[in-house]
Design a protein around this motif. Sequence first.
Motif, PDB file in Angstrom:
ATOM      1  N   HIS A 383      -7.335 -46.144 -20.511  1.00  0.00           N
ATOM      2  CA  HIS A 383      -8.516 -45.857 -21.348  1.00  0.00           C
ATOM      3  C   HIS A 383      -9.592 -45.047 -20.626  1.00  0.00           C
ATOM      4  O   HIS A 383     -10.694 -44.888 -21.158  1.00  0.00           O
ATOM      5  N   LEU A 384      -9.242 -44.509 -19.470  1.00  0.00           N
ATOM      6  CA  LEU A 384     -10.165 -43.659 -18.712  1.00  0.00           C
ATOM      7  C   LEU A 384      -9.550 -42.301 -18.407  1.00  0.00           C
ATOM      8  O   LEU A 384     -10.222 -41.268 -18.509  1.00  0.00           O
ATOM      9  N   HIS A 385      -8.266 -42.290 -18.041  1.00  0.00           N
ATOM     10  CA  HIS A 385      -7.602 -41.059 -17.612  1.00  0.00           C
ATOM     11  C   HIS A 385      -6.699 -40.535 -18.725  1.00  0.00           C
ATOM     12  O   HIS A 385      -5.874 -41.283 -19.254  1.00  0.00           O
ATOM     13  N   PRO A 386      -6.796 -39.268 -19.069  1.00  0.00           N
ATOM     14  CA  PRO A 386      -5.899 -38.680 -20.076  1.00  0.00           C
ATOM     15  C   PRO A 386      -4.465 -38.587 -19.557  1.00  0.00           C
ATOM     16  O   PRO A 386      -4.221 -38.474 -18.351  1.00  0.00           O
ATOM     17  N   ASN A 387      -3.526 -38.608 -20.491  1.00  0.00           N
ATOM     18  CA  ASN A 387      -2.126 -38.345 -20.160  1.00  0.00           C
ATOM     19  C   ASN A 387      -1.880 -36.841 -20.156  1.00  0.00           C
ATOM     20  O   ASN A 387      -2.818 -36.037 -20.253  1.00  0.00           O
ATOM     21  N   ASP A 388      -0.613 -36.442 -20.064  1.00  0.00           N
ATOM     22  CA  ASP A 388      -0.296 -35.013 -20.003  1.00  0.00           C
ATOM     23  C   ASP A 388      -0.780 -34.270 -21.252  1.00  0.00           C
ATOM     24  O   ASP A 388      -1.268 -33.133 -21.168  1.00  0.00           O
ATOM     25  N   LYS A 389      -0.635 -34.905 -22.417  1.00  0.00           N
ATOM     26  CA  LYS A 389      -1.110 -34.269 -23.649  1.00  0.00           C
ATOM     27  C   LYS A 389      -2.623 -34.102 -23.624  1.00  0.00           C
ATOM     28  O   LYS A 389      -3.157 -33.071 -24.068  1.00  0.00           O
ATOM     29  N   GLY A 390      -3.312 -35.102 -23.119  1.00  0.00           N
ATOM     30  CA  GLY A 390      -4.759 -34.996 -23.007  1.00  0.00           C
ATOM     31  C   GLY A 390      -5.177 -33.918 -22.035  1.00  0.00           C
ATOM     32  O   GLY A 390      -6.129 -33.162 -22.280  1.00  0.00           O
ATOM     33  N   MET A 391      -4.450 -33.816 -20.908  1.00  0.00           N
ATOM     34  CA  MET A 391      -4.743 -32.766 -19.933  1.00  0.00           C
ATOM     35  C   MET A 391      -4.602 -31.384 -20.579  1.00  0.00           C
ATOM     36  O   MET A 391      -5.455 -30.502 -20.393  1.00  0.00           O
ATOM     37  N   GLN A 392      -3.542 -31.199 -21.342  1.00  0.00           N
ATOM     38  CA  GLN A 392      -3.340 -29.904 -21.980  1.00  0.00           C
ATOM     39  C   GLN A 392      -4.398 -29.634 -23.040  1.00  0.00           C
ATOM     40  O   GLN A 392      -4.885 -28.496 -23.164  1.00  0.00           O
ATOM     41  N   ALA A 393      -4.781 -30.662 -23.795  1.00  0.00           N
ATOM     42  CA  ALA A 393      -5.811 -30.483 -24.826  1.00  0.00           C
ATOM     43  C   ALA A 393      -7.133 -30.057 -24.198  1.00  0.00           C
ATOM     44  O   ALA A 393      -7.852 -29.211 -24.750  1.00  0.00           O
ATOM     45  N   MET A 394      -7.470 -30.624 -23.053  1.00  0.00           N
ATOM     46  CA  MET A 394      -8.695 -30.227 -22.365  1.00  0.00           C
ATOM     47  C   MET A 394      -8.640 -28.767 -21.962  1.00  0.00           C
ATOM     48  O   MET A 394      -9.563 -27.989 -22.224  1.00  0.00           O
ATOM     49  N   ALA A 395      -7.537 -28.384 -21.306  1.00  0.00           N
ATOM     50  CA  ALA A 395      -7.413 -26.994 -20.846  1.00  0.00           C
ATOM     51  C   ALA A 395      -7.410 -26.024 -22.021  1.00  0.00           C
ATOM     52  O   ALA A 395      -8.012 -24.941 -21.947  1.00  0.00           O
ATOM     53  N   ASP A 396      -6.745 -26.400 -23.108  1.00  0.00           N
ATOM     54  CA  ASP A 396      -6.670 -25.518 -24.275  1.00  0.00           C
ATOM     55  C   ASP A 396      -8.018 -25.340 -24.950  1.00  0.00           C
ATOM     56  O   ASP A 396      -8.234 -24.345 -25.664  1.00  0.00           O
ATOM     57  N   SER A 397      -8.925 -26.291 -24.743  1.00  0.00           N
ATOM     58  CA  SER A 397     -10.231 -26.224 -25.410  1.00  0.00           C
ATOM     59  C   SER A 397     -11.230 -25.338 -24.680  1.00  0.00           C
ATOM     60  O   SER A 397     -12.283 -25.002 -25.237  1.00  0.00           O
ATOM     61  N   VAL A 398     -10.949 -24.964 -23.437  1.00  0.00           N
ATOM     62  CA  VAL A 398     -11.889 -24.132 -22.670  1.00  0.00           C
ATOM     63  C   VAL A 398     -11.883 -22.719 -23.250  1.00  0.00           C
ATOM     64  O   VAL A 398     -10.829 -22.081 -23.362  1.00  0.00           O
ATOM     65  N   ALA A 399     -13.048 -22.229 -23.601  1.00  0.00           N
ATOM     66  CA  ALA A 399     -13.166 -20.850 -24.095  1.00  0.00           C
ATOM     67  C   ALA A 399     -13.001 -19.902 -22.916  1.00  0.00           C
ATOM     68  O   ALA A 399     -13.842 -19.867 -22.013  1.00  0.00           O
ATOM     69  N   LEU A 400     -11.924 -19.132 -22.912  1.00  0.00           N
ATOM     70  CA  LEU A 400     -11.644 -18.274 -21.762  1.00  0.00           C
ATOM     71  C   LEU A 400     -12.741 -17.243 -21.545  1.00  0.00           C
ATOM     72  O   LEU A 400     -13.016 -16.848 -20.403  1.00  0.00           O
ATOM     73  N   LYS A 401     -13.386 -16.811 -22.616  1.00  0.00           N
ATOM     74  CA  LYS A 401     -14.479 -15.845 -22.458  1.00  0.00           C
ATOM     75  C   LYS A 401     -15.624 -16.427 -21.647  1.00  0.00           C
ATOM     76  O   LYS A 401     -16.348 -15.694 -20.960  1.00  0.00           O
ATOM     77  N   SER A 402     -15.807 -17.752 -21.723  1.00  0.00           N
ATOM     78  CA  SER A 402     -16.895 -18.373 -20.963  1.00  0.00           C
ATOM     79  C   SER A 402     -16.660 -18.280 -19.458  1.00  0.00           C
ATOM     80  O   SER A 402     -17.610 -18.323 -18.679  1.00  0.00           O
ATOM     81  N   LEU A 403     -15.409 -18.144 -19.043  1.00  0.00           N
ATOM     82  CA  LEU A 403     -15.105 -18.014 -17.626  1.00  0.00           C
ATOM     83  C   LEU A 403     -15.418 -16.627 -17.095  1.00  0.00           C
ATOM     84  O   LEU A 403     -15.496 -16.431 -15.881  1.00  0.00           O
TER      85      LEU A 403
END
Length: 408
Positions: A383-403
Amino acid sequence: MSGAVRRRLVGVLALCSLLLAPAHVPSATAAGVAVPAPPAKSVVTWAASADRTGEAAGDRSYRLIVRTSVGGTGLRVRVSNAFGDRPLVIGSAYAGLRESGARLRPGTNRRLGFDGSASVTLAPGEIRYSDPLPGRVAAMSDLAVSLYVREAGGPATGHGMALQTSYATGGNHAARERDGAYTERLGSWFYLDAVTVEAERGAGAVVTLGDSITDGWQSGADRNLRWPDFLARRLHGAAGSTVKGVANAGISGNQVLADGAAQSALKRLDRDVLSLPGVRTVVLFEGVNDIKSHTGVTAAALTAGYREIIDRSHAAGLCVIGATVLPFKGWSEWDPQEEAVRAEVNEWIRTSGAVDAVADFDKVLRSPYDAERMLPTFDGGDHLHPNDKGMQAMADSVALKSLECARD
């Protein structure tokens, strides 16, 4: 230090004679560790933040497996005795492409030099770059950095939770390409804290500053499934992105304000983030360990720590993306008072204007039925650490233009 830098070339590691590097000019950091000036034209392709990692021992070879993000020429490694209390003697160092396990692709293992010498002695607290290797290393390559530690003692410097199998053995086997001597399997990286390349003109990097979630806890070991790994794969496939390098500055248990599991983010910022070459943007994703530690930390104190990190990053020419703190209801330390602090901190990240952009990981992973909990499909089980699906969802949510943000 500006974040914009230069050459990305994708190919295969084909290394020839050794080139000499210019002398390094060390600079003091807030943590009191001398960090060398970053090599000109370089971009960080891999990094792992250092801490004390057990007891050091001499006459040992380490074969350390790391994954590149951006490709390029002129590969260098950064070796660290940041937490040592006596000299560290690296008798020889090599870099090559990993084939499988500890075995290297034939013909790729090449000797690294340090100001033209095959060996290097690092004083307590010292960090050094190797000379550059000619030839190219591809993005998304499994690189094997082999270090023969001739003399060492006291605290070892390394990264404890690698989630990547590396290898060790007694004696000097750094030059060997076959795996027979490397009978010991390791779950940590030792003495290596960064790898850089000369990338394509205009290419840059992002550093993810965080705790165990960024370090990858609950993600699949030996599979590069931390959320920064997913982000690196997105950037590699994004034709319009000039940010290609990803450096993971996560340490399990780390806090923004207090030492404990490693030095606080405030203390390690210079060494682990600002000193890395080619960095354009920082993703600041820490705070849950401060909040859940039952020290009575307030939102005002935590956001003041954020603001210092933001100000120092801005002063170095870097942009900062603020990532919201994930929900953790169900974790043993959760209570309503801490939840109120988390909510206030996240509101500050979203609305204060202190950061250059927001990555709303809380919104992405929280349950629509209980916003104080992680959605079960993303929950790694504690209930604190995301699994692999959660890890991917986080990365997919980053707006690449913001980088791509620039503050020059």
